[in-house]
Design an enzyme around this catalytic site. Structure first.
Site, short mmCIF file in Angstrom:
data_model
loop_
_atom_site.label_atom_id
_atom_site.label_comp_id
_atom_site.label_asym_id
_atom_site.label_seq_id
_atom_site.Cartn_x
_atom_site.Cartn_y
_atom_site.Cartn_z
N GLU A 58 34.72 38.22 132.91
CA GLU A 58 35.78 39.05 133.51
C GLU A 58 37.18 38.48 133.30
O GLU A 58 38.15 39.22 133.22
CB GLU A 58 35.50 39.23 135.00
CG GLU A 58 34.31 40.10 135.31
CD GLU A 58 32.99 39.34 135.39
OE1 GLU A 58 31.97 39.93 135.80
OE2 GLU A 58 32.98 38.13 135.04
N PHE A 120 25.78 41.91 150.31
CA PHE A 120 25.56 41.35 148.98
C PHE A 120 26.75 41.64 148.07
O PHE A 120 27.19 42.77 147.95
CB PHE A 120 24.29 41.94 148.37
CG PHE A 120 24.00 41.48 146.96
CD1 PHE A 120 23.71 40.16 146.69
CD2 PHE A 120 24.07 42.38 145.91
CE1 PHE A 120 23.46 39.73 145.39
CE2 PHE A 120 23.82 41.97 144.60
CZ PHE A 120 23.51 40.63 144.35
N GLN A 121 27.29 40.60 147.45
CA GLN A 121 28.44 40.67 146.54
C GLN A 121 29.68 41.26 147.21
O GLN A 121 30.49 41.93 146.58
CB GLN A 121 28.09 41.44 145.27
CG GLN A 121 27.09 40.68 144.39
CD GLN A 121 26.94 41.26 143.00
OE1 GLN A 121 27.15 42.46 142.79
NE2 GLN A 121 26.57 40.42 142.05
N LYS A 170 32.07 51.47 147.07
CA LYS A 170 31.17 52.25 146.23
C LYS A 170 30.98 53.68 146.73
O LYS A 170 30.87 54.62 145.93
CB LYS A 170 29.81 51.55 146.13
CG LYS A 170 28.87 52.19 145.12
CD LYS A 170 27.60 51.38 144.90
CE LYS A 170 26.72 52.03 143.84
NZ LYS A 170 25.50 51.23 143.56
N MET A 488 48.08 17.58 125.40
CA MET A 488 49.22 17.37 126.29
C MET A 488 48.87 16.37 127.39
O MET A 488 49.72 15.58 127.82
CB MET A 488 49.68 18.69 126.88
CG MET A 488 51.03 18.62 127.58
SD MET A 488 52.39 18.05 126.49
CE MET A 488 52.84 19.61 125.72
#
Length: 580
Positions: A58, A120-121, A170, A488
């Protein structure tokens, strides 16, 4: 579809999102599916106007959308599922926020009646993202989706741009629940009204100060690029014969090969740019933030300069450095009015004083001018690699970068003559940005050369996107400046920690050629100077394949000039043995 042309279409929440994005002219959605957004993904499948790009992580979706926005000026669109899908996008959202990049991020959420139950999630995406977004909204009624999407794009793209998160439970997208779709023509928010033009009196005061300056400089930042004001900046600079310096984000806002361009300023800015700034008596700052990577110690910043600051964001004015003449407004319209006032002014710049000023600048330029040490060995200097890239691309490629030494070398030695061609993470400094950014650019500019300049540390942060490139046929070129270290970090350890390389040596690197080939791409390893230019030309001639060029460079090379911490702009290290 409705039976009557006068009746609105009846659409589900998921279909409304897609129709609203179509109304906004969206071309691509970058995302990754999951349970909370499956209704939206089904709506994607049932339309053909907007192309979805399936990334492998993502974070890459947010960087692709970000780079699309930087290259085109239009908001990029991201679709992520709830929980870990949404939180994986936070780094990319923060990257866009720090650099003021317009982006609309649609995140899935658990059913509305489950919010707060640790379902959940479930994550509080609005709360998590709040510090790194311009605005965030949640959908509480499917009927509100058209107006919410309209608001999201308006806020993301107007004023000082930035990312906007739209969180969608949802149950707001149920395919069997249909509602009338009516997309608003305009949106008005009482609490949000960006300034449309600068104050004419302040512009007049600024022009008067500019005409009286003897050692002026124009300091132009990313706001010039974002504000599509490069033509106006160039016209003004030419009229006045003032020197111009760009920030890291502003490169390309003024032609990099023009005589009046003195280079990038700041921590790794050019010798002549930093000295020009320090010794100036007037600074015209345009779309720049006076951030710490430019100013060094603010108490020692340009002690003799009167400062004019043009910015769309009033909160940026005098935030880090006190300014004398603030002008709040879009840089394009302010510069247009400034040009007209300069033309109408009875005063003109002191040509004799300017000639003396240019003599000093040219002396500084001749003294340093971007020089770097070379030797007779076959070790390739990263600076030379970038110069060769500039040569073979005729300075006309889109260059994306990750973060580190390679980023600074690209900024210093690739001379950008056009805006929107230099795509890099400036404010947040996000490793892993460059490769998906190159993908986002290439998808929209298939006929242009797109090269990701990276290092062996950064490229591995999102290297899984080699799979996405294979799926969508994105023939970007990856130029890996491989020195075997986090370069760096190593440089700072050399300078400040007696070369104790704590966790900066990468001693288990993959064979990048074999890795690229494993994903179905072309890999090349370049270890000798004489092989570099032919390899670059061959890679760029391969129009239908991704090419990974693993270029072995001198591991001991540092980026110079480098400002001395807590010093003035004129306090610089020029090499391992020289200091101003």
């Amino acid at each position: 579809m409705s039976d009557s042309p006068n009746q609105p279409d009846m659409l589900s929440g998921g279909e409304m999102i897609m129709r609203a994005l179509k109304e906004e002219g969206v071309e691509y959605i970058y995302g990754y599916p999951g349970g909370a957004v499956l209704h939206i993904y089904d709506a994607i499948h049932q339309q053909k106007d907007i192309r979805h790009v399936l990334v492998r992580h993502e974070q890459a979706a947010t960087h692709m959308a970000d780079a699309y926005a930087r290259a085109t000026g239009k908001a990029g669109v991201v679709l992520l599922t709830s929980g870990p899908g949404a939180t994986n996008g936070i780094t990319g959202i923060a990257t866009a926020f720090t650099d003021s990049i317009p982006m609309v991020v649609i995140t899935g959420q658990v059913m509305s009646w489950l919010i707060g139950d640790d379902a959940f999630q479930e994550t509080d995406m609005l709360g998590i993202s709040r510090p790194v977004v311009k605005h965030s909204m949640t959908v509480r009624d499917p009927r509100d989706i058209p107006s919410i999407i309209k608001k999201a794009f308006y806020i993301a793209q107007s004023g000082r741009p930035g990312p906007v998160v739209v969180d969608v439970p949802k149950d707001m997208t149920m395919p069997n629940e249909k509602f009338p779709f009516e997309y608003p023509d305009k949106i008005k928010l009482r609490s949000y009204s960006p300034v449309q033009r600068g104050h004419s009196g302040q512009i007049k005061k600024a022009v008067q100060a500019m005409m009286q300056a003897r050692r002026p400089v124009i300091y132009a930042g990313g706001g010039v690029v974002l504000g599509r004001a490069s033509e106006e900046l160039t016209a003004l600079a030419k009229m006045l014969n003032f020197p111009v310096t760009n920030t890291l984000m502003g490169l390309g806002g003024y032609p990099g090969t023009d005589r009046q361009f003195v280079g990038m300023l700041g921590m790794h800015g050019s010798y002549e740019a930093n000295l020009t700034m320090h010794h100036s008596d007037l600074i015209l700052a345009i779309g720049a933030r006076f951030d710490d990577r430019v100013t060094n110690a603010t108490k020692k910043f340009c002690p003799d300069a009167q400062i004019i600051h043009i910015d769309i964001d009033p909160s940026s004015i005098s935030k880090n450095v006190a300014v004398h003449i603030p002008i709040v407004g879009p840089v394009k319209s302010v510069l247009k009015e400034m040009i007209e006032q300069v033309k109408a002014s009875k005063e003109q710049p002191d040509t004799e004083a300017l000639a003396d000023w240019w003599k000093r600048i040219d002396d500084w330029r001749e003294r340093h001018g971007g020089r770097y040490l070379t030797d007779d060995s076959n070790k390739m200097k990263p600076q030379w690699v970038i110069e060769t890239l500039w040569k073979v691309t005729n300075g006309d490629a889109f260059i994306t970068s990750d973060v580190g030494q390679h980023q600074m070398f690209a900024a210093q030695y690739y001379k950008f003559n056009k805006p929107n061609r230099w795509i890099n993470s400036g404010g947040l400094g996000t490793m892993g940005f460059g490769f998906p950014a190159a993908m986002g650019v290439k998808l929209n500019f298939p006929d242009d050369d797109v090269v990701c300049v990276t290092g062996e540390g950064s490229i591995q942060m999102n290297i899984q996107e080699l799979s996405t490139c294979k799926q969508y046929g994105l023939p970007v070129k990856i130029l890996n400046l491989n020195n075997g270290y986090l370069g760096m970090v190593k440089q700072w350890q050399d300078l400040n920690y007696e070369s104790r390389y704590s966790n900066s040596y990468l001693d288990s690197l993959p064979d990048f050629v074999k890795l690229a080939e494993a994903y179905g791409h072309v890999g090349m390893k370049i270890e000798r100077k004489e092989d570099l230019e032919p390899a670059l030309r061959e890679a760029l001639s391969i129009k239908d394949r991704l090419v990974f060029l693993d270029v072995i460079v001198d591991p001991k090379e540092h980026v110079y000039p480098m400002q001395v911490p807590n010093g003035a702009m004129c306090d610089m290290l020029l090499s391992k043995t020289e200091r101003t």
